[in-house]
Design a protein around this motif. Structure first.
Motif, PDB file in Angstrom:
ATOM      1  N   LEU A  38       2.298   1.750  -3.584  1.00  0.00           N
ATOM      2  CA  LEU A  38       1.271   2.203  -4.565  1.00  0.00           C
ATOM      3  C   LEU A  38       0.801   3.581  -4.066  1.00  0.00           C
ATOM      4  CD1 LEU A  38      -1.274  -0.716  -4.643  1.00  0.00           C
ATOM      5  CD2 LEU A  38       0.318  -0.149  -6.149  1.00  0.00           C
ATOM      6  N   HIS A  70       0.761  -1.109   0.210  1.00  0.00           N
ATOM      7  CA  HIS A  70       0.007   0.052  -0.010  1.00  0.00           C
ATOM      8  C   HIS A  70       0.822   1.319   0.001  1.00  0.00           C
ATOM      9  CE1 HIS A  70      -2.622   3.049   1.821  1.00  0.00           C
ATOM     10  NE2 HIS A  70      -3.582   2.528   0.977  1.00  0.00           N
ATOM     11  N   THR A  96      -5.897   3.275  -2.962  1.00  0.00           N
ATOM     12  CA  THR A  96      -4.624   3.687  -2.638  1.00  0.00           C
ATOM     13  C   THR A  96      -4.862   4.927  -1.595  1.00  0.00           C
ATOM     14  OG1 THR A  96      -4.503   5.069  -4.584  1.00  0.00           O
ATOM     15  CG2 THR A  96      -3.159   2.803  -4.413  1.00  0.00           C
TER      16      THR A  96
END
Length: 225
Positions: free
Chosen positions: A36, A33, A144
């Protein structure tokens, strides 16, 4: 006309994409995460730079951002967005996700030309193409950045719906100069969002939103003289 099927489909597409993105977000490991998140921030910077280059009259763009920023600060737009975000469980990053998605979905030629085409001729082709692009983008942005993307569906419906309703009076906005400065102004705001997403500086982009209304007005005034 505000409830034209293409405008509704575009809004629903954003909601669908946000819903799918929210499901994916729960399954993404924290380290992935973070990667991203960085990619989205860098991409946002790139999009902003590309849009800024399209600007035509940077003096007017600067004027619109200064005046818009003052108006936004007085109206406390950023604070209102953040207060709204606190009503969501996933309130972290709400303002960033809402602003990023709203600007990316709405600041561009496809929004203006596509909506005005619907109002003038009933041709919905551009908005239908945009629906597909926005749906995919909503998945990535929600996965995201967060839940603010859901609310951007409302922005898409209101802005595009109003452009359709007043299309015959707003055909001048499809001129190259108007679109160039509108996109350039939005590009600076998107660049600010990229800086904010990367946590380099907390740019209060929400308070700059009035600039998007002011820049076409300033261009129109300029063309009078």
């Amino acid at each position: 006309m505000m409830f034209h099927y293409a405008v509704i489909l575009n809004s629903l597409g954003v909601l669908l994409g946000a819903f799918i993105g929210a499901i994916f977000k729960k399954k993404i490991p924290q380290k992935l995460h973070e990667i991203l998140f960085t990619v989205i921030g860098l991409t946002t910077l790139g999009i902003g730079v590309r849009m800024i280059i399209q600007g035509n009259d940077f003096l007017l763009i600067l004027l619109s951002l200064v005046a818009g920023g003052v108006i936004g600060e007085l109206l406390k737009i950023e604070d209102r967005i953040e207060n709204l975000g606190r009503r969501f469980k996933d309130s972290h990053g709400f303002a960033e996700s809402f602003l990023a998605s709203s600007l990316l979905f709405l600041v561009g030629p496809m929004t203006i030309i596509g909506s005005i085409n619907i109002g003038v001729s009933g041709n919905a082709e551009l908005i239908l193409i945009k629906t597909v692009l926005d749906t995919v983008s909503a998945v990535v942005l929600t996965a995201t950045l967060g839940s603010g993307v859901f609310l951007s569906a409302f922005s898409v419906f209101i802005v595009q719906g109003l452009l359709v309703v007043f299309a015959r009076s707003l055909t001048f906005l499809t001129g190259d100069v108007f679109i160039a400065d509108f996109v350039g102004t939005g590009g600076i705001m998107i660049l600010g969002l990229g800086i904010r997403i990367l946590e380099l500086k907390r740019v209060r982009v929400g308070n700059l939103l009035p600039a998007l209304v002011l820049i076409p007005f300033f261009d129109w005034l300029k063309n009078l003289f």
